[in-house]
Motif scaffolding. Structure first.
Motif, PDB file in Angstrom:
ATOM      1  N   GLU A 193       0.861  -1.183   0.000  1.00  0.00           N
ATOM      2  CA  GLU A 193       0.000   0.000   0.000  1.00  0.00           C
ATOM      3  C   GLU A 193       0.896   1.232   0.000  1.00  0.00           C
ATOM      4  N   ALA A 194       0.665   2.130  -0.955  1.00  0.00           N
ATOM      5  CA  ALA A 194       1.510   3.316  -1.091  1.00  0.00           C
ATOM      6  C   ALA A 194       1.040   4.487  -0.239  1.00  0.00           C
ATOM      7  N   ASP A 195      -0.250   4.535   0.100  1.00  0.00           N
ATOM      8  CA  ASP A 195      -0.755   5.649   0.894  1.00  0.00           C
ATOM      9  C   ASP A 195      -0.299   5.491   2.345  1.00  0.00           C
ATOM     10  N   PRO A 196       0.408   6.485   2.901  1.00  0.00           N
ATOM     11  CA  PRO A 196       0.956   6.335   4.250  1.00  0.00           C
ATOM     12  C   PRO A 196      -0.091   6.071   5.323  1.00  0.00           C
ATOM     13  N   THR A 197      -1.205   6.779   5.255  1.00  0.00           N
ATOM     14  CA  THR A 197      -2.232   6.611   6.286  1.00  0.00           C
ATOM     15  C   THR A 197      -2.822   5.216   6.242  1.00  0.00           C
ATOM     16  N   ARG A 198      -3.184   4.753   5.047  1.00  0.00           N
ATOM     17  CA  ARG A 198      -3.765   3.413   4.931  1.00  0.00           C
ATOM     18  C   ARG A 198      -2.748   2.347   5.309  1.00  0.00           C
ATOM     19  N   ASP A 247       5.400   2.220  -2.463  1.00  0.00           N
ATOM     20  CA  ASP A 247       5.410   1.736  -3.841  1.00  0.00           C
ATOM     21  C   ASP A 247       6.473   0.649  -3.984  1.00  0.00           C
TER      22      ASP A 247
END
Length: 292
Positions: A193-198, A247
């Motif tokens: 998962e590339a989104d930091p929060t998720r 990523d």
């Protein structure tokens, strides 16, 4: 008794493996599913599979029978759940049927998970003594060693160490204690998962249980983290240290950090928010492609 890890052990397990609790299922109805997954992991180029939970030789059988070169190890077999004589007999049976395909990964588990948990280091030494007497070779067993004393034991009485929930900094310290010969194969959790929060949310949900276990939290404190890092599901600093997320390039770089620190092999565990017994086969494929 010192350990000289044969060069071919490193070659056999390869640079990368998969750590999975789902591949140790007890349900006979899942045997075909497990065999199919193991065969694909071998085709994808992974050199080893590490069976999560308190696994035993019997859990490795369907995976070994479905493949031709894949090494299967326990990560770990609790010394409190399986006595040494039972472990030795199971090892000997599997080794006779499939020579060189199984590694006995041992550990002391945790006080919260084993009612008989007492003097874990002494118990582990006694367990290794019993395995010696029963003829289990030093170079076919590994220890889940975190602290310096147990790492020294892994160096002297086994083929090396398979530490869980560690950082590249711990890996460098472990390599210094083990020396050049023993195998060092840390586990690393991966969130694709590339989104930091998720990514960090998924990681924290998985990490929460481990932050209740003193063996892990004490190891974090020994290695430069503070009590503040261990609260509220773990600080960003802690999460980023023990998980690879982002990523493809970022994840590959994090895996490479462990290799650069001295790991011979990295046991990769997919963390995706799903049940631990699931087999994240698409994620294993993606991981194989980014590591190629």
């Amino acid at each position: 008794m010192s350990s000289e890890t044969p060069r071919n052990l490193r070659e056999t397990v390869g640079r990368y493996g998969i750590w999975s609790a789902g591949l140790r299922a007890e349900d006979p109805a899942r045997r075909g599913e497990l065999a199919e997954a193991a065969a694909e992991l071998e085709q994808l180029g992974y050199g080893a599979v590490w069976l999560g939970g308190s696994s035993a030789a019997r859990h490795a059988v369907p995976l070994i029978e479905a493949t031709s070169t894949l090494t299967v190890g326990t990560s770990i077999q609790s010394i409190w759940q399986y006595d040494a004589a039972e472990s030795a007999a199971s090892y000997a049976e599997l080794e006779a049927a499939h020579p060189g395909r199984f590694l006995l990964g041992l550990g002391v588990s945790h006080a919260k998970l084993a009612d008989q948990y007492r003097r874990p280091y002494s118990a582990l030494v006694a367990y290794l003594d019993a395995l010696d007497t029963a003829g289990v070779p030093t170079d076919r067993r590994l220890l889940a060693a975190l602290g310096p004393k147990t790492l020294e034991l892994a160096r002297d009485r086994s083929a090396g160490s398979i530490p869980y929930l560690v950082t590249p900094e711990h890996t460098a310290k472990a390599r210094a204690i083990l020396g050049e010969s023993p195998l060092l194969a840390p586990e690393l959790k991966v969130v694709l998962e590339a989104d930091p929060t998720r990514a960090r949310t998924v990681a924290r949900e998985y990490l929460a249980m481990y932050l209740t276990l003193p063996n892990y939290t004490n190891n974090f404190l020994r290695n430069g983290f503070t009590e503040a890092d261990l609260t509220n599901g773990g600080s960003d600093r802690l999460v980023d240290a023990v998980f690879a997320w982002g990523d493809d390039a970022r994840i590959r770089a994090r895996v490479d950090d462990f290799v650069a620190a001295g790991a011979d092999h990295v046991a990769l565990q997919i963390v995706d928010g799903e049940a631990r017994e699931d087999l994240p086969r698409e994620a294993w494929r993606k991981l194989a492609s980014l590591l190629a």
